[in-house]
Scaffold this motif. Structure first.
Motif, PDB file in Angstrom:
ATOM      1  N   ALA A   1      21.700 -71.305 -44.571  1.00  0.00           N
ATOM      2  CA  ALA A   1      20.354 -70.816 -44.913  1.00  0.00           C
ATOM      3  C   ALA A   1      20.413 -69.359 -45.370  1.00  0.00           C
ATOM      4  N   SER A   2      21.171 -68.530 -44.659  1.00  0.00           N
ATOM      5  CA  SER A   2      21.303 -67.124 -45.058  1.00  0.00           C
ATOM      6  C   SER A   2      22.002 -67.000 -46.396  1.00  0.00           C
ATOM      7  N   ARG A   3      23.050 -67.775 -46.570  1.00  0.00           N
ATOM      8  CA  ARG A   3      23.794 -67.700 -47.828  1.00  0.00           C
ATOM      9  C   ARG A   3      22.939 -68.172 -48.996  1.00  0.00           C
ATOM     10  N   HIS A   4      22.131 -69.194 -48.754  1.00  0.00           N
ATOM     11  CA  HIS A   4      21.213 -69.682 -49.783  1.00  0.00           C
ATOM     12  C   HIS A   4      20.204 -68.592 -50.144  1.00  0.00           C
ATOM     13  N   ALA A   5      19.658 -67.913 -49.145  1.00  0.00           N
ATOM     14  CA  ALA A   5      18.661 -66.870 -49.400  1.00  0.00           C
ATOM     15  C   ALA A   5      19.269 -65.738 -50.224  1.00  0.00           C
ATOM     16  N   GLN A   6      20.485 -65.366 -49.907  1.00  0.00           N
ATOM     17  CA  GLN A   6      21.142 -64.288 -50.642  1.00  0.00           C
ATOM     18  C   GLN A   6      21.454 -64.714 -52.065  1.00  0.00           C
ATOM     19  N   ALA A   7      21.950 -65.933 -52.221  1.00  0.00           N
ATOM     20  CA  ALA A   7      22.385 -66.386 -53.542  1.00  0.00           C
ATOM     21  C   ALA A   7      21.208 -66.684 -54.463  1.00  0.00           C
ATOM     22  N   SER A   8      20.123 -67.207 -53.902  1.00  0.00           N
ATOM     23  CA  SER A   8      19.014 -67.682 -54.722  1.00  0.00           C
ATOM     24  C   SER A   8      17.882 -66.675 -54.818  1.00  0.00           C
ATOM     25  N   GLY A   9      17.807 -65.761 -53.847  1.00  0.00           N
ATOM     26  CA  GLY A   9      16.670 -64.855 -53.792  1.00  0.00           C
ATOM     27  C   GLY A   9      15.427 -65.489 -53.205  1.00  0.00           C
ATOM     28  N   HIS A  10      15.552 -66.669 -52.626  1.00  0.00           N
ATOM     29  CA  HIS A  10      14.420 -67.305 -51.956  1.00  0.00           C
ATOM     30  C   HIS A  10      14.231 -66.621 -50.605  1.00  0.00           C
ATOM     31  N   PRO A  11      13.095 -65.954 -50.372  1.00  0.00           N
ATOM     32  CA  PRO A  11      13.017 -65.054 -49.223  1.00  0.00           C
ATOM     33  C   PRO A  11      12.707 -65.699 -47.882  1.00  0.00           C
ATOM     34  N   VAL A  12      11.892 -66.754 -47.878  1.00  0.00           N
ATOM     35  CA  VAL A  12      11.300 -67.200 -46.610  1.00  0.00           C
ATOM     36  C   VAL A  12      11.827 -68.566 -46.200  1.00  0.00           C
ATOM     37  N   ILE A  13      12.176 -68.678 -44.915  1.00  0.00           N
ATOM     38  CA  ILE A  13      12.544 -69.965 -44.338  1.00  0.00           C
ATOM     39  C   ILE A  13      11.583 -70.283 -43.202  1.00  0.00           C
ATOM     40  N   ALA A  14      11.499 -71.557 -42.881  1.00  0.00           N
ATOM     41  CA  ALA A  14      10.787 -72.000 -41.683  1.00  0.00           C
ATOM     42  C   ALA A  14      11.786 -72.679 -40.773  1.00  0.00           C
ATOM     43  N   SER A  15      11.555 -72.582 -39.478  1.00  0.00           N
ATOM     44  CA  SER A  15      12.353 -73.385 -38.569  1.00  0.00           C
ATOM     45  C   SER A  15      12.102 -74.855 -38.852  1.00  0.00           C
ATOM     46  N   ALA A  16      13.175 -75.642 -38.898  1.00  0.00           N
ATOM     47  CA  ALA A  16      13.041 -77.086 -39.076  1.00  0.00           C
ATOM     48  C   ALA A  16      13.251 -77.813 -37.755  1.00  0.00           C
ATOM     49  N   GLU A  17      13.234 -77.043 -36.648  1.00  0.00           N
ATOM     50  CA  GLU A  17      13.431 -77.653 -35.342  1.00  0.00           C
ATOM     51  C   GLU A  17      12.102 -78.188 -34.814  1.00  0.00           C
ATOM     52  N   PRO A  18      12.118 -79.390 -34.216  1.00  0.00           N
ATOM     53  CA  PRO A  18      10.878 -79.938 -33.670  1.00  0.00           C
ATOM     54  C   PRO A  18      10.248 -78.979 -32.657  1.00  0.00           C
TER      55      PRO A  18
ATOM     56  N   GLU B   1       9.084 -76.035 -33.109  1.00  0.00           N
ATOM     57  CA  GLU B   1       9.125 -74.622 -33.498  1.00  0.00           C
ATOM     58  C   GLU B   1       8.295 -74.448 -34.761  1.00  0.00           C
ATOM     59  N   ARG B   2       7.411 -73.473 -34.710  1.00  0.00           N
ATOM     60  CA  ARG B   2       6.512 -73.239 -35.840  1.00  0.00           C
ATOM     61  C   ARG B   2       6.534 -71.760 -36.187  1.00  0.00           C
ATOM     62  N   TRP B   3       7.589 -71.350 -36.862  1.00  0.00           N
ATOM     63  CA  TRP B   3       7.647 -69.951 -37.294  1.00  0.00           C
ATOM     64  C   TRP B   3       8.326 -69.838 -38.645  1.00  0.00           C
ATOM     65  N   LEU B   4       7.998 -68.756 -39.314  1.00  0.00           N
ATOM     66  CA  LEU B   4       8.543 -68.417 -40.627  1.00  0.00           C
ATOM     67  C   LEU B   4       9.321 -67.114 -40.499  1.00  0.00           C
ATOM     68  N   TYR B   5      10.346 -66.968 -41.317  1.00  0.00           N
ATOM     69  CA  TYR B   5      11.120 -65.729 -41.317  1.00  0.00           C
ATOM     70  C   TYR B   5      11.404 -65.328 -42.762  1.00  0.00           C
ATOM     71  N   CYS B   6      11.221 -64.041 -43.053  1.00  0.00           N
ATOM     72  CA  CYS B   6      11.520 -63.507 -44.379  1.00  0.00           C
ATOM     73  C   CYS B   6      12.792 -62.682 -44.293  1.00  0.00           C
ATOM     74  N   TYR B   7      13.809 -63.053 -45.049  1.00  0.00           N
ATOM     75  CA  TYR B   7      15.086 -62.323 -45.001  1.00  0.00           C
ATOM     76  C   TYR B   7      14.968 -60.881 -45.499  1.00  0.00           C
ATOM     77  N   PRO B   8      14.429 -60.644 -46.703  1.00  0.00           N
ATOM     78  CA  PRO B   8      14.428 -59.250 -47.183  1.00  0.00           C
ATOM     79  C   PRO B   8      13.597 -58.313 -46.320  1.00  0.00           C
ATOM     80  N   ASP B   9      12.525 -58.799 -45.715  1.00  0.00           N
ATOM     81  CA  ASP B   9      11.666 -57.923 -44.910  1.00  0.00           C
ATOM     82  C   ASP B   9      11.951 -58.035 -43.419  1.00  0.00           C
ATOM     83  N   GLU B  10      12.800 -58.995 -43.022  1.00  0.00           N
ATOM     84  CA  GLU B  10      13.110 -59.233 -41.603  1.00  0.00           C
ATOM     85  C   GLU B  10      11.827 -59.396 -40.801  1.00  0.00           C
TER      86      GLU B  10
END
Ligand SMILES: [Zn+2]
Ligand SMILES: [Zn+2]
Ligand SMILES: [Zn+2]
Length: 90
Positions: free
Chosen positions: A57-74, A76-85
């Motif tokens: 997920a981190s490598r994808h964010a760095q390579a693609s520039g896609h900033p935000v991920i969501a937890s895919a764990e049952p 868990e309901r949170w979002l995280y932005c890599y560039p802004d932490e």
């Protein structure tokens, strides 16, 4: 996990993308294992977390520039932005 201030990337997300499959798209190709799963909120790719050996997920964010991920764990309901932490619940 504590909720910290959001960012413009997270605030721009109106519908959170859910994982299509509960497996890391990259690890499954090589037979590697993962710990937790995250879903990219730009393209919908489901990839493994930073506790996983391949950190896709981190490598994808760095390579693609896609900033935000969501937890895919049952449950868990949170979002995280890599560039802004930045974290946010949803
Ligand atoms: Zn951001
Ligand atoms: Zn992976
Ligand atoms: Zn992506």
């Amino acid at each position: 996990m504590t909720t910290q201030s959001s960012c413009e990337h997270i605030e721009a997300i109106t519908a959170v993308k859910k994982p299509k499959r509960h497996e890391c798209e990259e690890c499954i190709k090589t037979g590697d294992s993962w710990v937790h799963l995250r879903t990219c909120q730009t393209c919908g790719a489901t990839l493994c977390c930073d506790s996983s050996p391949n950190r896709h997920a981190s490598r994808h964010a760095q390579a693609s520039g896609h900033p935000v991920i969501a937890s895919a764990e049952p449950g868990e309901r949170w979002l995280y932005c890599y560039p802004d932490e930045a974290f946010a619940d949803y």
